[in-house]
Design a protein around this motif. Structure first.
Motif, PDB file in Angstrom:
ATOM      1  N   PRO A 216      27.296 -37.553   6.397  1.00  0.00           N
ATOM      2  CA  PRO A 216      27.943 -37.117   5.140  1.00  0.00           C
ATOM      3  C   PRO A 216      28.537 -35.719   5.235  1.00  0.00           C
ATOM      4  N   VAL A 217      27.861 -34.835   5.980  1.00  0.00           N
ATOM      5  CA  VAL A 217      28.397 -33.482   6.139  1.00  0.00           C
ATOM      6  C   VAL A 217      29.721 -33.517   6.889  1.00  0.00           C
ATOM      7  N   GLN A 218      29.803 -34.370   7.923  1.00  0.00           N
ATOM      8  CA  GLN A 218      31.049 -34.495   8.677  1.00  0.00           C
ATOM      9  C   GLN A 218      32.159 -35.066   7.798  1.00  0.00           C
ATOM     10  N   ARG A 219      31.793 -36.077   6.988  1.00  0.00           N
ATOM     11  CA  ARG A 219      32.805 -36.617   6.067  1.00  0.00           C
ATOM     12  C   ARG A 219      33.266 -35.551   5.080  1.00  0.00           C
ATOM     13  N   LEU A 220      32.322 -34.741   4.633  1.00  0.00           N
ATOM     14  CA  LEU A 220      32.678 -33.665   3.709  1.00  0.00           C
ATOM     15  C   LEU A 220      33.580 -32.644   4.397  1.00  0.00           C
ATOM     16  N   ARG A 225      38.980 -30.381   5.174  1.00  0.00           N
ATOM     17  CA  ARG A 225      40.123 -30.051   6.023  1.00  0.00           C
ATOM     18  C   ARG A 225      41.393 -30.719   5.510  1.00  0.00           C
ATOM     19  N   ARG A 226      41.292 -31.994   5.103  1.00  0.00           N
ATOM     20  CA  ARG A 226      42.471 -32.668   4.545  1.00  0.00           C
ATOM     21  C   ARG A 226      42.920 -31.995   3.254  1.00  0.00           C
ATOM     22  N   LEU A 227      41.952 -31.550   2.465  1.00  0.00           N
ATOM     23  CA  LEU A 227      42.299 -30.842   1.238  1.00  0.00           C
ATOM     24  C   LEU A 227      43.003 -29.531   1.552  1.00  0.00           C
ATOM     25  N   GLY A 228      42.529 -28.831   2.593  1.00  0.00           N
ATOM     26  CA  GLY A 228      43.178 -27.595   3.000  1.00  0.00           C
ATOM     27  C   GLY A 228      44.570 -27.816   3.553  1.00  0.00           C
ATOM     28  N   GLU A 229      44.821 -29.011   4.104  1.00  0.00           N
ATOM     29  CA  GLU A 229      46.149 -29.333   4.625  1.00  0.00           C
ATOM     30  C   GLU A 229      47.119 -29.742   3.526  1.00  0.00           C
ATOM     31  N   VAL A 238      30.943 -41.759  -3.074  1.00  0.00           N
ATOM     32  CA  VAL A 238      29.614 -41.245  -3.418  1.00  0.00           C
ATOM     33  C   VAL A 238      28.654 -42.415  -3.586  1.00  0.00           C
ATOM     34  N   SER A 239      27.537 -42.324  -2.897  1.00  0.00           N
ATOM     35  CA  SER A 239      26.481 -43.334  -3.049  1.00  0.00           C
ATOM     36  C   SER A 239      25.147 -42.623  -2.966  1.00  0.00           C
ATOM     37  N   THR A 241      21.577 -40.763  -4.864  1.00  0.00           N
ATOM     38  CA  THR A 241      21.286 -39.723  -5.857  1.00  0.00           C
ATOM     39  C   THR A 241      20.691 -38.472  -5.219  1.00  0.00           C
ATOM     40  N   ASP A 242      20.800 -38.345  -3.890  1.00  0.00           N
ATOM     41  CA  ASP A 242      20.212 -37.182  -3.239  1.00  0.00           C
ATOM     42  C   ASP A 242      21.134 -35.975  -3.339  1.00  0.00           C
ATOM     43  N   GLU A 243      20.733 -34.883  -2.656  1.00  0.00           N
ATOM     44  CA  GLU A 243      21.491 -33.641  -2.733  1.00  0.00           C
ATOM     45  C   GLU A 243      22.881 -33.791  -2.130  1.00  0.00           C
ATOM     46  N   LEU A 244      23.003 -34.559  -1.043  1.00  0.00           N
ATOM     47  CA  LEU A 244      24.316 -34.754  -0.431  1.00  0.00           C
ATOM     48  C   LEU A 244      25.241 -35.544  -1.355  1.00  0.00           C
ATOM     49  N   ALA A 245      24.699 -36.505  -2.051  1.00  0.00           N
ATOM     50  CA  ALA A 245      25.513 -37.254  -3.010  1.00  0.00           C
ATOM     51  C   ALA A 245      25.974 -36.339  -4.136  1.00  0.00           C
ATOM     52  N   GLU A 246      25.094 -35.461  -4.589  1.00  0.00           N
ATOM     53  CA  GLU A 246      25.480 -34.518  -5.638  1.00  0.00           C
ATOM     54  C   GLU A 246      26.544 -33.550  -5.116  1.00  0.00           C
ATOM     55  N   LEU A 247      26.413 -33.148  -3.852  1.00  0.00           N
ATOM     56  CA  LEU A 247      27.427 -32.279  -3.255  1.00  0.00           C
ATOM     57  C   LEU A 247      28.779 -32.992  -3.180  1.00  0.00           C
ATOM     58  N   SER A 248      28.769 -34.285  -2.838  1.00  0.00           N
ATOM     59  CA  SER A 248      30.011 -35.056  -2.781  1.00  0.00           C
ATOM     60  C   SER A 248      30.635 -35.165  -4.165  1.00  0.00           C
ATOM     61  N   ARG A 249      29.812 -35.361  -5.190  1.00  0.00           N
ATOM     62  CA  ARG A 249      30.349 -35.419  -6.552  1.00  0.00           C
ATOM     63  C   ARG A 249      30.963 -34.076  -6.949  1.00  0.00           C
ATOM     64  N   THR A 250      30.287 -33.006  -6.581  1.00  0.00           N
ATOM     65  CA  THR A 250      30.829 -31.680  -6.879  1.00  0.00           C
ATOM     66  C   THR A 250      32.159 -31.465  -6.169  1.00  0.00           C
ATOM     67  N   PHE A 251      32.239 -31.912  -4.896  1.00  0.00           N
ATOM     68  CA  PHE A 251      33.492 -31.779  -4.151  1.00  0.00           C
ATOM     69  C   PHE A 251      34.611 -32.575  -4.831  1.00  0.00           C
ATOM     70  N   ASN A 252      34.305 -33.801  -5.240  1.00  0.00           N
ATOM     71  CA  ASN A 252      35.325 -34.625  -5.901  1.00  0.00           C
ATOM     72  C   ASN A 252      35.792 -33.974  -7.193  1.00  0.00           C
ATOM     73  N   GLY A 253      34.858 -33.406  -7.944  1.00  0.00           N
ATOM     74  CA  GLY A 253      35.245 -32.731  -9.176  1.00  0.00           C
ATOM     75  C   GLY A 253      36.119 -31.520  -8.905  1.00  0.00           C
ATOM     76  N   ALA A 254      35.741 -30.740  -7.884  1.00  0.00           N
ATOM     77  CA  ALA A 254      36.544 -29.562  -7.533  1.00  0.00           C
ATOM     78  C   ALA A 254      37.926 -29.975  -7.029  1.00  0.00           C
ATOM     79  N   ALA A 255      38.000 -31.034  -6.217  1.00  0.00           N
ATOM     80  CA  ALA A 255      39.278 -31.502  -5.710  1.00  0.00           C
ATOM     81  C   ALA A 255      40.180 -31.999  -6.849  1.00  0.00           C
ATOM     82  N   GLU A 256      39.585 -32.707  -7.796  1.00  0.00           N
ATOM     83  CA  GLU A 256      40.373 -33.206  -8.921  1.00  0.00           C
ATOM     84  C   GLU A 256      40.903 -32.053  -9.768  1.00  0.00           C
TER      85      GLU A 256
END
Length: 523
Positions: A216-220, A225-229, A238-239, A241-256
């Motif tokens: 998940p960290v690599q996917r993040l 990197r794609r967002l920076g490009e 996102v799948s 309910t752990d911390e990595l899933a919450e981090l992915s949700r936060t990333f999606n919210g920030a990207a949106e």
């Protein structure tokens, strides 16, 4: 090619994090396994040695009492030797040495095996064995059994000794602990193998855990990197309910949120650029008419009323300034829109600089240090714009004489072995204040808020820098140690190699740029 080093660096970082996880898991497993093995070894070692020691000492004590205790007072050496042999014939498999004095007072030493003598017994043990203690309630016997572990003939041995009560003989036992040593060595090897297997198992477990965590960290990281490009529609699946899933949700919210904000800003920027372009185009028609009128007024200014002539001159000057501003705004709009193109041609740089100076009547105020025959493939019109702005800026703020030097050298930033054109414009003025230097190429920058108005548009140096950039070059500003400002223009001698996509159709009409001069953005 530029993306490859980034992927290598990222892979190395992931490998480093993976390695740290594996090392931590391995160290924890190694410490735990080593501690457990060590505790198990020492517990078993103590149990094995204690059992062998107690069995041998108890058997020796009983045998010494049964055989040596039944000997007559002051026995002969033969009797001692027979008793020693009988005692050694035990299930505990130890050797015996008996000592006593014979009837004639001579000491006798009898051993069940000639390889063992009294001299092999440690002196401290012999002293303790012969020490007689007072008999009381806490000490029922004057003599006691003592023992010690020693190394004899390169093998571990248990040595025990005691004196028969009633002035009887003294006996010593030599019990080999080699079987116990071999058993303990086998146990140590078994525990070592178990520890190694635990270490390997922990490393495999750590590898699996690291893969689970790092995927998940690599996917993040890939998504970031794609967002920076610029791929602002990047999202993560996102799948869980752990911390990595919450981090992915936060990333999606920030990207949106970022995508919406960038879209909003882009729309505003496009609207502003379109407004400036439309305004500039709309202003050109009335400005053309106004310019024609002001030219007529300028021709008749000498015949006008002296009270009206200054106003006419002011109108003429401001009309020209407004016309330059409109042209500069249109040029800036082209740069921002990415529509500015190069129309390349082979030019003699010295002739180009001379033509620029001569067209603006600066020959008496400019010193040229350039060799003839320095050829470069550039856009001559845009080079003229750059030179006009740099030299005009130096004349306005630094004063004459302005020195222009033209040199070539090997490029330090381009392809290996590529030549670079270096043009330096130096004046003899007061120089540029240090706090202004980082902003001299900013659009409409004013060094002093008390002087917001100047004769130029404040865009000259910005336009010059943009023209240098589309050639694949740049401009820097600095103060010379001896005084005065120095602007250094660096361009590739063949711009078609650096920016082939910016090249026009070889002699076709390019986009017009301001060919007049403009002062530096207020220094």
């Amino acid at each position: 090619m530029s993306a490859f080093p980034g992927r290598v660096v990222e892979a190395l970082r992931l490998t480093s994090l993976r390695m740290r996880l594996v090392v931590v898991f391995a160290l924890v497993a190694l410490i735990a396994a080593a501690a457990a093995s060590g505790i198990a070894y020492w517990i078993n070692r103590d149990a094995v040695l204690t059992r062998a020691q107690n069995a041998a000492l108890n058997d020796f004590r009983e045998s010494l009492g049964d055989h040596a205790g039944s000997l007559p007072h002051r026995p002969t050496c033969d009797a001692l030797r027979d008793a020693a042999g009988t005692m050694a014939n035990s299930t505990q498999r130890y050797e015996v040495v008996l000592t006593d004095r014979q009837g004639d007072g001579r000491a006798c030493e009898a051993a069940s095996d000639p390889d063992f003598t009294l001299a092999d017994v440690p002196a401290e043990l012999r002293t303790a064995v012969h020490e007689k203690r007072p008999v009381d309630a806490s000490n029922p016997a004057p003599y006691h059994l003592y023992w010690q572990r020693i190394t004899l003939f390169g093998e571990p041995y248990l040595v025990g000794g005691a004196t028969v009560i009633g002035d009887g003989p003294t006996g010593y036992m030599f019990k080999s602990l080699a079987p116990e040593r071999d058993d303990l060595n086998s146990l140590a090897w078994s525990l070592g193998i178990a520890t190694a297997l635990a270490l390997v198992g922990s490393a495999l477990l750590a590898q699996a855990a690291a893969t689970t965590v790092l995927r998940p960290v690599q996917r993040l990281g890939d998504a970031a990197r794609r967002l920076g490009e610029g791929r602002l529609d990047t999202r993560l699946q996102v799948s869980g309910t752990d911390e990595l899933a919450e981090l992915s949700r936060t990333f999606n919210g920030a990207a949106e949120a970022l995508e919406k904000r960038v879209a909003e800003l882009s729309a505003r920027e496009e609207s502003s650029r379109r407004f400036v372009a439309d305004m500039s185009h709309e202003l050109r028609t009335p400005l053309t008419a106004i310019t024609a009128v002001t030219e007529v007024l300028e021709d008749e200014v000498d015949s006008l009323d002296p009270m009206i002539a200054p106003a006419v001159r002011l109108v003429v000057s401001e009309t020209r300034r407004l016309n330059d501003l409109v042209e500069n705004l249109m040029e800036v709009t082209r740069f921002d829109a990415g529509t500015a193109k190069l129309v390349l041609d082979d030019v003699d740089v010295a002739d180009q600089v001379t033509a620029c100076i001569d067209a603006r009547a600066w020959l008496d105020a400019v010193e040229l240090d350039a060799d003839r025959g320095i050829m470069a493939r550039l856009d001559p019109r845009r080079l003229d714009v750059i030179l006009a702005n740099l030299i005009g800026n130096a004349l306005k703020h630094g004063g004459s004489p302005v020195r222009v030097s033209v040199r070539t050298r090997k490029s330090t930033t381009g392809a290996a072995g590529e030549d670079e054109l270096v043009i330096r414009v130096a004046d003899h003025g007061p120089g540029i204040p240090e706090e202004v230097l980082p902003h001299v190429f900013d659009r409409f920058y004013k060094a002093s808020a008390s002087r917001p108005r100047s004769e130029g548009s404040g865009l000259g140096l910005s336009i010059a820098l943009e023209n240098a950039h589309i050639h694949g070059g740049g401009i820097t500003a600095e103060n010379a140690p001896e005084g005065g400002a120095v602007f250094t223009l660096r361009l590739p001698r063949d711009a078609s190699r650096v920016a082939p996509d910016r090249d026009g159709d070889g002699g076709g009409a390019g986009v017009d740029a301001d060919t007049g001069t403009d002062e530096e953005n207020e220094r």
